[in-house]
Design a protein around this motif. Structure first.
Motif, mmCIF file in Angstrom:
data_model
loop_
_atom_site.group_PDB
_atom_site.id
_atom_site.type_symbol
_atom_site.label_atom_id
_atom_site.label_comp_id
_atom_site.label_asym_id
_atom_site.label_seq_id
_atom_site.Cartn_x
_atom_site.Cartn_y
_atom_site.Cartn_z
ATOM 1 N N PHE A 110 0.853 -1.184 0.000
ATOM 2 C CA PHE A 110 0.000 0.000 0.000
ATOM 3 C C PHE A 110 0.889 1.234 0.000
ATOM 4 N N GLY A 111 0.677 2.083 -1.001
ATOM 5 C CA GLY A 111 1.493 3.296 -1.069
ATOM 6 C C GLY A 111 1.213 4.064 -2.340
ATOM 7 N N PHE A 112 2.102 4.978 -2.631
ATOM 8 C CA PHE A 112 1.980 5.818 -3.820
ATOM 9 C C PHE A 112 2.858 5.233 -4.924
ATOM 10 N N TYR A 116 10.949 -0.880 -21.081
ATOM 11 C CA TYR A 116 10.807 -1.415 -19.729
ATOM 12 C C TYR A 116 9.839 -0.563 -18.908
ATOM 13 N N CYS A 117 9.032 -1.244 -18.155
ATOM 14 C CA CYS A 117 8.166 -0.558 -17.194
ATOM 15 C C CYS A 117 8.887 -0.497 -15.845
ATOM 16 N N ASN A 118 8.855 0.668 -15.249
ATOM 17 C CA ASN A 118 9.483 0.892 -13.941
ATOM 18 C C ASN A 118 8.410 1.352 -12.955
ATOM 19 N N VAL A 119 8.433 0.755 -11.788
ATOM 20 C CA VAL A 119 7.460 1.111 -10.756
ATOM 21 C C VAL A 119 8.199 1.472 -9.470
ATOM 22 N N VAL A 120 7.882 2.616 -8.934
ATOM 23 C CA VAL A 120 8.438 3.033 -7.640
ATOM 24 C C VAL A 120 7.271 3.189 -6.666
ATOM 25 N N ILE A 121 7.369 2.479 -5.555
ATOM 26 C CA ILE A 121 6.311 2.516 -4.553
ATOM 27 C C ILE A 121 6.853 3.200 -3.305
#
Length: 120
Positions: free
Chosen positions: A29-31, A94-99
């Motif tokens: 859970f986050g942004f 590439y897909c990058n996700v930062v949570i």
């Protein structure tokens, strides 16, 4: 465990369009900040487009006006609509996700990449 899966790459003629998709499987859970990077053969990975959790976007100059990044928060997915494709857009995307969590923890994940080839 977090999984990031891209899809939608392929071979397209110059001037054509492609829509890349990125699906995130995560219980954190986050942004979520989501972005698309690309890496052409023999070159460094570069940022193509980014979309923040609030919806703000930014693009590399090379794709401005031709690409649109969007997201579906309910599906934890991001998309990259690419139009007027050029041979120089050929790369692995590439897909990058930062949570970022409420407790200020930061997690970063990458997908496996999807090949986009623009050629006649």
């Amino acid at each position: 465990q977090v999984q990031v899966v891209e899809s939608g790459g392929g071979l397209v003629q110059p001037g054509g369009s492609l829509r890349l998709s990125c699906a995130v499987s995560s219980s954190i859970f986050g942004f979520y900040t989501m972005a698309w990077y690309r890496q052409a053969a023999g070159k460094q990975r570069e940022l193509v487009a980014i979309i923040l959790s609030g919806g703000s976007t930014n693009y590399a100059d090379s794709v401005k006006g031709r690409c649109t990044i969007s997201r579906d928060n309910d599906k934890k997915s991001a998309y990259l609509q690419m139009n007027s494709l050029k041979p120089e857009d050929t790369a692995v995307y590439y897909c990058n996700v930062v949570i970022e969590t409420i407790g200020s923890k930061r997690y970063e994940y990458w997908g496996q990449g999807t090949q986009v080839t623009v050629s006649s």
